[in-house]
Design a protein around this motif. Structure first.
Motif, PDB file in Angstrom:
ATOM      1  N   TYR A  32       2.695  -1.304   4.277  1.00  0.00           N
ATOM      2  CA  TYR A  32       2.202   0.060   4.043  1.00  0.00           C
ATOM      3  C   TYR A  32       3.380   1.029   4.086  1.00  0.00           C
TER       4      TYR A  32
ATOM      5  N   GLN B 125     -11.911   0.008  -4.710  1.00  0.00           N
ATOM      6  CA  GLN B 125     -10.915  -0.439  -3.734  1.00  0.00           C
ATOM      7  C   GLN B 125     -11.299  -1.757  -3.090  1.00  0.00           C
TER       8      GLN B 125
ATOM      9  N   THR C  26      -3.334   2.212  -3.751  1.00  0.00           N
ATOM     10  CA  THR C  26      -3.287   3.415  -2.926  1.00  0.00           C
ATOM     11  C   THR C  26      -4.679   3.721  -2.406  1.00  0.00           C
ATOM     12  N   ASP C  27      -4.762   4.604  -1.398  1.00  0.00           N
ATOM     13  CA  ASP C  27      -6.048   4.898  -0.771  1.00  0.00           C
ATOM     14  C   ASP C  27      -6.775   6.080  -1.395  1.00  0.00           C
TER      15      ASP C  27
ATOM     16  N   SER D 174      -7.352   8.693   4.556  1.00  0.00           N
ATOM     17  CA  SER D 174      -6.753   7.367   4.749  1.00  0.00           C
ATOM     18  C   SER D 174      -7.592   6.377   5.545  1.00  0.00           C
TER      19      SER D 174
ATOM     20  N   SER E 125       3.988  -1.459   8.802  1.00  0.00           N
ATOM     21  CA  SER E 125       3.467  -0.145   8.446  1.00  0.00           C
ATOM     22  C   SER E 125       4.130   0.953   9.262  1.00  0.00           C
TER      23      SER E 125
ATOM     24  N   HIS F 134     -10.873  -7.081   8.750  1.00  0.00           N
ATOM     25  CA  HIS F 134      -9.880  -7.119   7.681  1.00  0.00           C
ATOM     26  C   HIS F 134      -9.756  -8.530   7.105  1.00  0.00           C
TER      27      HIS F 134
ATOM     28  N   TRP G 283      -8.145   2.943   3.571  1.00  0.00           N
ATOM     29  CA  TRP G 283      -7.483   1.675   3.895  1.00  0.00           C
ATOM     30  C   TRP G 283      -8.461   0.667   4.489  1.00  0.00           C
TER      31      TRP G 283
ATOM     32  N   ASP H  61       0.515   5.165   0.293  1.00  0.00           N
ATOM     33  CA  ASP H  61      -0.478   6.169   0.656  1.00  0.00           C
ATOM     34  C   ASP H  61      -0.394   7.393  -0.254  1.00  0.00           C
TER      35      ASP H  61
ATOM     36  N   GLY I 279       0.825  -1.197   0.000  1.00  0.00           N
ATOM     37  CA  GLY I 279       0.000   0.000   0.000  1.00  0.00           C
ATOM     38  C   GLY I 279       0.862   1.250   0.000  1.00  0.00           C
TER      39      GLY I 279
ATOM     40  N   ILE J 140      -2.986   1.532  10.920  1.00  0.00           N
ATOM     41  CA  ILE J 140      -2.908   0.243  10.209  1.00  0.00           C
ATOM     42  C   ILE J 140      -2.666  -0.873  11.220  1.00  0.00           C
TER      43      ILE J 140
END
Length: 314
Positions: A189, A285, A244-245, A86, A137, A119, A90, A44, A42, A142
């Motif tokens: 991340y 996403q 990406t977010d 974010s 991360s 998740h 995410w 950001d 990931g 996260i």
């Protein structure tokens, strides 16, 4: 006659023994299926047009060999209450549902509904309790909120003062882990691209922003090298997912529902299981989770109420 019979029996047994030996030698060997593994990377706040502007050989190689969904929605057509930042982004990506379900509206995480919509590590564990999961991360939520139940957690946010050094620490820890351990699913991340965008601007014409993408691309190269150095690599089937977010405009991205520079993401699906080329149609996403689960051999339970679908796979 007794001697003759014994001779006949002996000859027959001899021929049978030879046949068994030949049978044993010529019986085809069935190799075990490669172990399915997933690495999610990931980045950001990373605009796709800036990726194309950057000197990013590792991202370029992943896209060339894999499938690409671009643009990718960061919120659904039916729901706009969550901010374009974010926390919701995410959560969409790693839970596989939109904010009307996971209930993360911003970066405050006031009343998340992760118990009902957790998740994807949790979904993987439901199907395969033995599967090992890992999170690396440098943005605290996260580790502490979104992926809070990973088997292995590295949170550089606890020690590093900025995302540039945090990304270095995350990459080093994740690379070592990927070389030496045996995870089924790993999330890495990296935060410096977003940090640079907030300081300098989110745009492919902004040199420091593009430079940050190039630095992250170097980190991606380290992660990919770590996978290739695994002693069991020849017996593994890795799927690499990069996303990406949100994007960005000026030095921000909040309230960007009507700004296409903000309200779009992208997804790269790469590895032997990927179907190379542009992924047709509209995607979001929330497609990452079902894509990862399908590769890992997990059948999605309708009771999970996931909002996405697997994309980019053969």
């Amino acid at each position: 006659m007794g001697i003759a019979l014994q001779g006949c029996v002996g000859a027959c047994l001899s021929r049978i023994a030879v046949g068994v030996a030949v049978f044993a030698i010529t019986w085809p060997a069935f190799a075990a299926a490669p172990a399915k593994k997933v690495l999610v990377i990931g980045i950001d706040g990373c605009r796709f047009d800036a990726v194309k502007q950057a000197d990013a050989p590792h991202l370029d190689a992943l896209m060339k060999a894999g499938a690409v969904a671009q643009p990718t929605r960061i919120f659904p057509a039916h729901y706009r209450e969550a901010d374009t930042i974010s926390g919701p982004g995410w959560s969409n990506i790693l839970c596989g549902v939109w904010a009307d379900k996971h209930r993360v509206m911003d970066n405050e995480f006031t009343a998340p509904n992760y118990e009902e919509f957790p998740h994807f590590f949790a979904r993987l564990k439901e199907a395969k309790p033995e599967a090992v999961t890992a999170s690396f991360s440098d943005w605290g939520p996260i580790a502490k909120r979104i992926l809070s139940a990973a088997d292995v957690t590295f949170d550089a946010n606890e020690t590093d003062k900025d995302y540039v050094s945090g990304d270095v620490a995350v990459t080093a820890a994740a690379s070592k882990y990927l070389r030496e351990a045996d995870p089924a699913a790993t999330v890495v991340y990296l935060g410096q691209v977003d940090e640079t965008g907030h300081k300098e601007g989110f745009h492919p014409s902004v040199a420091p922003y593009v430079k940050a993408i190039e630095q992250v691309d170097g980190h991606i190269g380290e992660l990919l090298k770590a996978i290739e150095l695994r002693p069991t690599r020849a017996d593994e089937d890795w799927l690499i997912l990069v996303t990406t977010d949100h994007g960005g405009s000026g030095t921000g991205h909040g309230g960007g529902h009507d700004n296409p520079e903000v309200a779009c993401s992208w997804l790269v699906v790469s590895g032997d299981a990927a179907q190379p080329g542009k992924i047709a149609g509209e995607h979001g996403q929330v497609d990452l989770v079902p894509t990862a689960l399908k590769h890992l051999g997990v059948v999605v339970d309708p009771a999970w109420k996931l909002d996405g679908a697997a994309v980019g796979l053969k």
